[in-house]
Write a protein that holds these residues in place. Structure first.
Motif, PDB file in Angstrom:
ATOM      1  N   ARG A   1     -28.376  59.933  42.514  1.00 52.40           N
ATOM      2  CA  ARG A   1     -28.053  59.443  43.868  1.00 52.40           C
ATOM      3  C   ARG A   1     -26.749  58.649  43.855  1.00 52.40           C
ATOM      4  O   ARG A   1     -25.887  58.834  44.708  1.00 52.40           O
ATOM      5  CB  ARG A   1     -29.190  58.569  44.408  1.00 52.40           C
ATOM      6  N   GLN A   2     -26.608  57.761  42.865  1.00 50.25           N
ATOM      7  CA  GLN A   2     -25.395  56.940  42.771  1.00 50.25           C
ATOM      8  C   GLN A   2     -24.153  57.799  42.541  1.00 50.25           C
ATOM      9  O   GLN A   2     -23.057  57.435  42.951  1.00 50.25           O
ATOM     10  CB  GLN A   2     -25.535  55.920  41.635  1.00 50.25           C
TER      11      GLN A   2
ATOM     12  N   ILE B   1     -32.950  59.973  38.316  1.00 47.61           N
ATOM     13  CA  ILE B   1     -32.924  60.260  39.757  1.00 47.61           C
ATOM     14  C   ILE B   1     -32.023  59.266  40.482  1.00 47.61           C
ATOM     15  O   ILE B   1     -31.195  59.654  41.315  1.00 47.61           O
ATOM     16  CB  ILE B   1     -34.357  60.251  40.340  1.00 47.61           C
ATOM     17  N   ARG B   2     -32.159  57.985  40.152  1.00 43.56           N
ATOM     18  CA  ARG B   2     -31.325  56.950  40.788  1.00 43.56           C
ATOM     19  C   ARG B   2     -29.851  57.185  40.465  1.00 43.56           C
ATOM     20  O   ARG B   2     -28.982  57.082  41.341  1.00 43.56           O
ATOM     21  CB  ARG B   2     -31.764  55.557  40.328  1.00 43.56           C
ATOM     22  N   THR B   3     -29.559  57.531  39.219  1.00 42.44           N
ATOM     23  CA  THR B   3     -28.167  57.760  38.827  1.00 42.44           C
ATOM     24  C   THR B   3     -27.598  58.995  39.522  1.00 42.44           C
ATOM     25  O   THR B   3     -26.426  59.002  39.915  1.00 42.44           O
ATOM     26  CB  THR B   3     -28.055  57.880  37.292  1.00 42.44           C
TER      27      THR B   3
ATOM     28  N   GLU C   1     -40.248  67.085  38.442  1.00 40.37           N
ATOM     29  CA  GLU C   1     -40.276  66.377  37.174  1.00 40.37           C
ATOM     30  C   GLU C   1     -41.263  67.005  36.193  1.00 40.37           C
ATOM     31  O   GLU C   1     -42.316  67.483  36.591  1.00 40.37           O
ATOM     32  CB  GLU C   1     -40.682  64.917  37.399  1.00 40.37           C
TER      33      GLU C   1
ATOM     34  N   PRO D   1     -22.979  56.766  36.590  1.00 43.24           N
ATOM     35  CA  PRO D   1     -22.900  57.762  37.658  1.00 43.24           C
ATOM     36  C   PRO D   1     -21.683  58.676  37.501  1.00 43.24           C
ATOM     37  O   PRO D   1     -21.758  59.868  37.785  1.00 43.24           O
ATOM     38  CB  PRO D   1     -22.804  56.917  38.932  1.00 43.24           C
TER      39      PRO D   1
ATOM     40  N   GLY E   1     -27.695  62.973  45.563  1.00 45.06           N
ATOM     41  CA  GLY E   1     -29.046  62.567  45.928  1.00 45.06           C
ATOM     42  C   GLY E   1     -29.752  63.480  46.897  1.00 45.06           C
ATOM     43  O   GLY E   1     -30.942  63.323  47.135  1.00 45.06           O
TER      44      GLY E   1
ATOM     45  N   ARG F   1     -37.121  59.062  33.908  1.00 41.13           N
ATOM     46  CA  ARG F   1     -36.942  60.070  34.966  1.00 41.13           C
ATOM     47  C   ARG F   1     -36.475  59.396  36.255  1.00 41.13           C
ATOM     48  O   ARG F   1     -35.593  59.913  36.953  1.00 41.13           O
ATOM     49  CB  ARG F   1     -38.246  60.850  35.190  1.00 41.13           C
ATOM     50  N   GLN F   2     -37.038  58.229  36.564  1.00 43.40           N
ATOM     51  CA  GLN F   2     -36.631  57.507  37.773  1.00 43.40           C
ATOM     52  C   GLN F   2     -35.191  57.008  37.663  1.00 43.40           C
ATOM     53  O   GLN F   2     -34.445  57.029  38.648  1.00 43.40           O
ATOM     54  CB  GLN F   2     -37.595  56.344  38.042  1.00 43.40           C
ATOM     55  N   ILE F   3     -34.781  56.582  36.479  1.00 41.51           N
ATOM     56  CA  ILE F   3     -33.398  56.142  36.266  1.00 41.51           C
ATOM     57  C   ILE F   3     -32.434  57.314  36.453  1.00 41.51           C
ATOM     58  O   ILE F   3     -31.378  57.174  37.073  1.00 41.51           O
ATOM     59  CB  ILE F   3     -33.233  55.495  34.875  1.00 41.51           C
TER      60      ILE F   3
END
Length: 119
Positions: free
Chosen positions: A21-22, A17-19, A32, A108, A26, A13-15
């Protein structure tokens, strides 16, 4: 825009979210869920604009969650982010009402391409 991310792995889930943003997405409100059953309930309580779901999860998998949403009349945008990227899985996802399927490992750019059709 509110996005619900459903995956049994907190790290995944964190990956995701990071992707997001990238990929330039974001600024959205993120909620979640740990499995399909929780995601199904959260669509009702949180009213997300988009669900990003894994396919294989305990309690209720992603395709069953999508089918239950559509059977209840929900038209929330729904996409899969999963390791299940075969043509058969893509066809099942589309037939069930998914807007897209992003196969792991993802980029991304893949997120941006898929989200452009629903955002």
């Amino acid at each position: 825009m509110k996005i619900l991310i459903a995956d049994d792995s907190r790290v995944m889930r964190q990956i995701v979210i990071r992707t997001l943003r990238q990929a330039g997405h974001g600024g959205h409100d993120i909620v979640e869920a740990e499995n399909g059953r929780q995601a199904l309930e959260m669509v009702r309580t949180e009213s997300p604009d988009l669900v990003l779901s894994d396919w294989n999860m305990p309690e209720m998998n992603g395709i069953d969650c999508l089918s239950a949403l559509r059977a209840s009349g929900s038209t929330v945008a729904f996409g899969f982010v999963t390791s299940e990227g075969s043509e058969e899985m893509r066809e099942r996802a589309t037939s069930a009402g998914a807007a897209f399927l992003i196969a792991k490992p993802f980029t991304p750019e893949a997120f941006d391409d898929a989200l452009r059709s629903v955002i």
